[in-house]
Design a protein around this motif. Structure first.
Motif, PDB file in Angstrom:
ATOM      1  N   THR A  41       0.845  -1.199   0.000  1.00  0.00           N
ATOM      2  CA  THR A  41       0.000   0.000   0.000  1.00  0.00           C
ATOM      3  C   THR A  41       0.876   1.242   0.000  1.00  0.00           C
ATOM      4  O   THR A  41       2.113   1.145  -0.023  1.00  0.00           O
ATOM      5  CB  THR A  41      -0.910  -0.003   1.254  1.00  0.00           C
ATOM      6  N   ALA A  42       0.252   2.408   0.041  1.00  0.00           N
ATOM      7  CA  ALA A  42       0.992   3.674   0.056  1.00  0.00           C
ATOM      8  C   ALA A  42       0.399   4.616   1.100  1.00  0.00           C
ATOM      9  O   ALA A  42       0.143   5.782   0.840  1.00  0.00           O
ATOM     10  CB  ALA A  42       0.956   4.312  -1.328  1.00  0.00           C
ATOM     11  N   TYR A  43       0.170   4.105   2.323  1.00  0.00           N
ATOM     12  CA  TYR A  43      -0.374   4.944   3.378  1.00  0.00           C
ATOM     13  C   TYR A  43       0.666   5.965   3.829  1.00  0.00           C
ATOM     14  O   TYR A  43       1.835   5.639   3.999  1.00  0.00           O
ATOM     15  CB  TYR A  43      -0.783   4.107   4.592  1.00  0.00           C
ATOM     16  N   THR A  44       0.227   7.187   4.049  1.00  0.00           N
ATOM     17  CA  THR A  44       1.101   8.228   4.593  1.00  0.00           C
ATOM     18  C   THR A  44       1.024   8.167   6.119  1.00  0.00           C
ATOM     19  O   THR A  44       0.138   7.530   6.688  1.00  0.00           O
ATOM     20  CB  THR A  44       0.649   9.626   4.133  1.00  0.00           C
ATOM     21  N   ARG A  45       1.943   8.850   6.767  1.00  0.00           N
ATOM     22  CA  ARG A  45       1.907   8.933   8.230  1.00  0.00           C
ATOM     23  C   ARG A  45       0.588   9.542   8.690  1.00  0.00           C
ATOM     24  O   ARG A  45      -0.025   9.084   9.647  1.00  0.00           O
ATOM     25  CB  ARG A  45       3.087   9.775   8.740  1.00  0.00           C
ATOM     26  N   SER A  46       0.131  10.564   7.973  1.00  0.00           N
ATOM     27  CA  SER A  46      -1.140  11.215   8.329  1.00  0.00           C
ATOM     28  C   SER A  46      -2.313  10.250   8.220  1.00  0.00           C
ATOM     29  O   SER A  46      -3.230  10.283   9.046  1.00  0.00           O
ATOM     30  CB  SER A  46      -1.386  12.428   7.437  1.00  0.00           C
ATOM     31  N   ALA A  47      -2.289   9.396   7.207  1.00  0.00           N
ATOM     32  CA  ALA A  47      -3.362   8.404   7.060  1.00  0.00           C
ATOM     33  C   ALA A  47      -3.344   7.426   8.231  1.00  0.00           C
ATOM     34  O   ALA A  47      -4.397   7.042   8.757  1.00  0.00           O
ATOM     35  CB  ALA A  47      -3.210   7.648   5.743  1.00  0.00           C
ATOM     36  N   VAL A  48      -2.144   7.050   8.665  1.00  0.00           N
ATOM     37  CA  VAL A  48      -2.017   6.133   9.805  1.00  0.00           C
ATOM     38  C   VAL A  48      -2.518   6.809  11.080  1.00  0.00           C
ATOM     39  O   VAL A  48      -3.255   6.205  11.866  1.00  0.00           O
ATOM     40  CB  VAL A  48      -0.553   5.656   9.961  1.00  0.00           C
ATOM     41  N   VAL A  49      -2.146   8.071  11.279  1.00  0.00           N
ATOM     42  CA  VAL A  49      -2.614   8.807  12.461  1.00  0.00           C
ATOM     43  C   VAL A  49      -4.134   8.901  12.452  1.00  0.00           C
ATOM     44  O   VAL A  49      -4.791   8.659  13.471  1.00  0.00           O
ATOM     45  CB  VAL A  49      -1.982  10.218  12.528  1.00  0.00           C
ATOM     46  N   GLY A  50      -4.720   9.247  11.306  1.00  0.00           N
ATOM     47  CA  GLY A  50      -6.178   9.362  11.211  1.00  0.00           C
ATOM     48  C   GLY A  50      -6.879   8.047  11.507  1.00  0.00           C
ATOM     49  O   GLY A  50      -7.862   8.010  12.248  1.00  0.00           O
ATOM     50  N   ARG A  51      -6.363   6.950  10.945  1.00  0.00           N
ATOM     51  CA  ARG A  51      -6.974   5.643  11.196  1.00  0.00           C
ATOM     52  C   ARG A  51      -6.800   5.245  12.658  1.00  0.00           C
ATOM     53  O   ARG A  51      -7.715   4.699  13.270  1.00  0.00           O
ATOM     54  CB  ARG A  51      -6.367   4.577  10.270  1.00  0.00           C
ATOM     55  N   ALA A  52      -5.634   5.535  13.231  1.00  0.00           N
ATOM     56  CA  ALA A  52      -5.392   5.223  14.637  1.00  0.00           C
ATOM     57  C   ALA A  52      -6.375   5.981  15.529  1.00  0.00           C
ATOM     58  O   ALA A  52      -6.921   5.415  16.484  1.00  0.00           O
ATOM     59  CB  ALA A  52      -3.958   5.558  15.018  1.00  0.00           C
ATOM     60  N   LYS A  53      -6.633   7.242  15.197  1.00  0.00           N
ATOM     61  CA  LYS A  53      -7.613   8.014  15.978  1.00  0.00           C
ATOM     62  C   LYS A  53      -8.993   7.395  15.889  1.00  0.00           C
ATOM     63  O   LYS A  53      -9.699   7.282  16.888  1.00  0.00           O
ATOM     64  CB  LYS A  53      -7.665   9.469  15.486  1.00  0.00           C
ATOM     65  N   ARG A  54      -9.384   6.992  14.694  1.00  0.00           N
ATOM     66  CA  ARG A  54     -10.698   6.369  14.526  1.00  0.00           C
ATOM     67  C   ARG A  54     -10.797   5.042  15.265  1.00  0.00           C
ATOM     68  O   ARG A  54     -11.880   4.643  15.695  1.00  0.00           O
ATOM     69  CB  ARG A  54     -11.028   6.204  13.048  1.00  0.00           C
ATOM     70  N   LEU A  55      -9.669   4.369  15.443  1.00  0.00           N
ATOM     71  CA  LEU A  55      -9.647   3.109  16.186  1.00  0.00           C
ATOM     72  C   LEU A  55      -9.462   3.330  17.691  1.00  0.00           C
ATOM     73  O   LEU A  55      -9.463   2.382  18.469  1.00  0.00           O
ATOM     74  CB  LEU A  55      -8.512   2.206  15.673  1.00  0.00           C
ATOM     75  N   GLY A  56      -9.276   4.589  18.094  1.00  0.00           N
ATOM     76  CA  GLY A  56      -9.086   4.899  19.511  1.00  0.00           C
ATOM     77  C   GLY A  56      -7.665   4.655  19.987  1.00  0.00           C
ATOM     78  O   GLY A  56      -7.420   4.525  21.182  1.00  0.00           O
ATOM     79  N   LEU A  57      -6.720   4.598  19.073  1.00  0.00           N
ATOM     80  CA  LEU A  57      -5.316   4.337  19.408  1.00  0.00           C
ATOM     81  C   LEU A  57      -4.514   5.622  19.327  1.00  0.00           C
ATOM     82  O   LEU A  57      -3.641   5.772  18.487  1.00  0.00           O
ATOM     83  CB  LEU A  57      -4.727   3.306  18.431  1.00  0.00           C
ATOM     84  N   VAL A  58      -4.783   6.550  20.225  1.00  0.00           N
ATOM     85  CA  VAL A  58      -4.131   7.852  20.143  1.00  0.00           C
ATOM     86  C   VAL A  58      -3.324   8.093  21.407  1.00  0.00           C
ATOM     87  O   VAL A  58      -3.802   7.889  22.511  1.00  0.00           O
ATOM     88  CB  VAL A  58      -5.175   8.968  19.957  1.00  0.00           C
ATOM     89  N   LEU A  59      -2.083   8.524  21.233  1.00  0.00           N
ATOM     90  CA  LEU A  59      -1.232   8.909  22.346  1.00  0.00           C
ATOM     91  C   LEU A  59      -1.340  10.407  22.556  1.00  0.00           C
ATOM     92  O   LEU A  59      -1.605  11.141  21.609  1.00  0.00           O
ATOM     93  CB  LEU A  59       0.227   8.557  22.044  1.00  0.00           C
TER      94      LEU A  59
END
Length: 174
Positions: free
Chosen positions: A37-55
């Motif tokens: 895939t070609a996910y950017t860091r921002s895409a990973v951060v956004g998905r992590a937030k939606r999954l509740g995985l935020v530091l």
């Protein structure tokens, strides 16, 4: 694959890498290598937030210098929603050099103070310790006698400050 859609195996990989303590950028690189895939860091951060995985922001900031010891273990840093103080609160406080003044205080109680008496406080450092006051004649325009007025000023340049209203903000401890 359409933009914004994360297959469940990609989300599962994100969750696994996150719980291992990897940075969002490293998670993106690992997922991209694994799934093509070609996910950017921002895409990973956004998905992590939606999954509740935020530091907390301070734990993800680039202020951590590689090669220097971290205040948090990687496992502990990876756990979301920790209620930890900022790194600056974990540093030892700088020692303060105390100044003293050659005055023998009269140690007067508050109810015995006259309007012209110095109000420099003594005591109260230990639980239940009584607070008393200097009690020597204060200098005009000050709450303190001359030696205590000098002690409370940082410099002569700072003495030109004009006292203004103090606004206190009440906050609740979470």
């Amino acid at each position: 694959m359409e933009p914004g859609h994360w297959p469940s195996e990609h989300s599962d990989a994100l969750r696994d890498y996150f719980l291992k303590g990897m940075s969002y950028a490293e998670i993106g690189r690992q997922i991209n290598a694994r799934f093509g895939t070609a996910y950017t860091r921002s895409a990973v951060v956004g998905r992590a937030k939606r999954l509740g995985l935020v530091l907390p922001e301070w734990m993800t900031s680039p202020s951590i210098v590689p090669g220097e010891p971290s205040l948090l273990s990687p496992r502990r840093a990876a756990l979301p929603n920790l209620n930890l103080p900022p790194k600056s609160a974990m540093k030892p406080a700088a020692r303060v050099k105390l100044r003293c003044v050659g005055v023998q205080p009269r140690l007067i109680q508050l109810v015995e103070l006259e309007p012209a008496d110095c109000r420099y406080p003594y005591g109260g450092d230990k639980d239940g310790e009584e607070i008393t006051f200097c009690g020597h004649p204060r200098q005009p325009g000050s709450s303190y006698c001359t030696p205590h007025a000098r002690l409370t000023r940082r410099s002569e340049a700072g003495s030109a400050r004009v006292a203004g209203p103090v606004v206190l903000k009440l906050v609740s401890a979470a």
